[in-house]
Design an enzyme around this catalytic site. Sequence first.
Site, mmCIF file in Angstrom:
data_model
loop_
_atom_site.group_PDB
_atom_site.id
_atom_site.type_symbol
_atom_site.label_atom_id
_atom_site.label_comp_id
_atom_site.label_asym_id
_atom_site.label_seq_id
_atom_site.Cartn_x
_atom_site.Cartn_y
_atom_site.Cartn_z
ATOM 1 N N ASP A 1 21.703 11.305 6.221
ATOM 2 C CA ASP A 1 21.179 12.667 6.329
ATOM 3 C C ASP A 1 20.169 12.973 5.232
ATOM 4 O O ASP A 1 19.187 13.694 5.455
ATOM 5 C CB ASP A 1 22.336 13.670 6.256
ATOM 6 C CG ASP A 1 23.269 13.548 7.448
ATOM 7 O OD1 ASP A 1 22.867 12.910 8.443
ATOM 8 O OD2 ASP A 1 24.398 14.076 7.382
ATOM 9 N N GLY A 2 20.382 12.435 4.033
ATOM 10 C CA GLY A 2 19.461 12.667 2.930
ATOM 11 C C GLY A 2 18.070 12.125 3.207
ATOM 12 O O GLY A 2 17.071 12.684 2.726
ATOM 13 N N ASN B 1 18.153 22.398 4.706
ATOM 14 C CA ASN B 1 19.591 22.667 4.629
ATOM 15 C C ASN B 1 19.906 23.993 3.934
ATOM 16 O O ASN B 1 20.357 24.932 4.569
ATOM 17 C CB ASN B 1 20.318 21.528 3.900
ATOM 18 C CG ASN B 1 20.962 20.552 4.856
ATOM 19 O OD1 ASN B 1 20.882 20.714 6.061
ATOM 20 N ND2 ASN B 1 21.605 19.534 4.321
ATOM 21 N N ASP C 1 30.716 31.266 -8.957
ATOM 22 C CA ASP C 1 29.973 30.071 -9.339
ATOM 23 C C ASP C 1 28.554 30.077 -8.795
ATOM 24 O O ASP C 1 27.699 29.335 -9.283
ATOM 25 C CB ASP C 1 30.704 28.818 -8.850
ATOM 26 C CG ASP C 1 31.870 28.441 -9.750
ATOM 27 O OD1 ASP C 1 32.038 29.101 -10.790
ATOM 28 O OD2 ASP C 1 32.610 27.506 -9.409
#
Length: 392
Positions: free
Chosen positions: A141-142, A233, A263
Site C-alpha cells: 500500500d505504501g 490516506n 494525542d
Amino acid sequence: IIKLITCFSLSFKCFRRNQSLHGPSPVTTFGPKACMLQNPHAVMHIQDPASQRLTWNKPPKSVLVVKKIQDASLLQPFKELCVFLTEQKNMIVYVESKVLADTAIAGDESFGAVIQKFCTFREDLDDISNRVDFIICLGGDGTLLYASSLFQESVPPVMAFHLGSLGFLTPFKFDTYQSQVTQIIEGNTAIILRSRLRVRVVKKGIIMTNGDSEGSLSLVNMALGVLVQQVLNEVVVDRGPSSYLSNVDLFLDGHLITTVQGDGVIVSTPTGSTAYAVAAGASMIHPNVPAIMITPICPHSLSFRPIVVPAGVELKIMLSRDARNTAWVSFDGRKRQEICHGDSITITTSCFPVPSICFRDPVNDWFESLSQCLHWNVRKKQNYLSSEEEEF
C-alpha cells in the site's frame, strides 16, 4: 423595489455557500490519454461505482513503474515486467533514478539492454505528469501512496500488484501479470476514484501550498523550495515528542466546532478510513462515499467519537492559545513538520482523485480486501440446533 432586491441579493451572497457539500466534481481525465467511460444512463452526476470504467482516447504508449526500494524479493518481478513492457508491448517505461541505483539492477549485464531504454526521473525535481499514460506499482500500500504523491494534478490510472505485506489497496496478483497488463492497455476496465485531500499550511504568514489554483505551484513555494503533497490516506496532527496533551482547535467552514485534547487528530479520506483511522476506532467507509472523516487519537474524553462530515466542507486546524506545546503534522506518513502558535492547516477535498484500476469492480474488491487483509467479521460459526436439542 430595485433597492430591496439589491439589498436582498447582497445579503444572500454574504451567507451563500460557494461550494457543494458533496465536494468538488472530480476530473474525469487521467494523465494525457486516459479518461472515464461515460455512462449515458447515469441519473446522478457521480456515477454508480459499478459503472465506472476506464477507456483511452488514444492507445497508451508510456508507463511509470514504481517499485518498492531496497526489497530484494521485487527484483525478479521488476525485471520480468520491464522486459515484457519494452520488448513485447513496445512501451516507453519511466523509472525513478534511485531504483536503478540498486547494484542488483545496475550490475545485471543481461538487463543492461533494457535499462538503456528506460526514461528516468528524480522525485521533487522532474515533472512527469504529462508524460505518463498509466502507472504500475510493485509493492504494498505504501508504494501506491508514494505513486500518488508524485502527481499534484491529474493522476494517471494506477494498477497495483500485491507484492508487499498488507495489500489492502493492491488487488492484482503478479502470477498472471501479462494478461492483466494487456487487458489494461486494451482499455474498458473497472476503476475506482479514490478522493484525495488538498492541504494548505500557513506558517506565521509564510504560505506553503500548491497554489491558488489546483495543483499549480506558487512563486512563493518555488522560492522557498517547499513541497506540499495532496494526501490520499490522511493528515495526522499529533503531540510529537512532547509529554503534554495535544491541544488544537478544529474549525469547520470557519466555525469552531471543538478543541481536540489528546494525542492528536486524524483527518482522513474514505480510502484512509481503513488505515490509521480504523486503528484509532473509526468506522470504515467505502472509497466512493464523498466524505471526510475526523478521528481523535486517544482523546482525554469519554464522549469524543469519530465523525464523518461532507466532502465539500473546509476544515482548519490551529494550535489552541492554551496549548502547552507545539504540534506536529504529517501527510500520508511523510513530510513531517512542526506546527507552532499562529500556524494553520486548511484541508479540503481535492478535485484530483487517484483512479485505481480494479481487479473485478469497486464493491467486490473492497469487501475482498476487508475479508482478506483485515479479517472483517471473521468468527467461528454457531452450530445449528437439531430437532432433539430444540426440545430441551
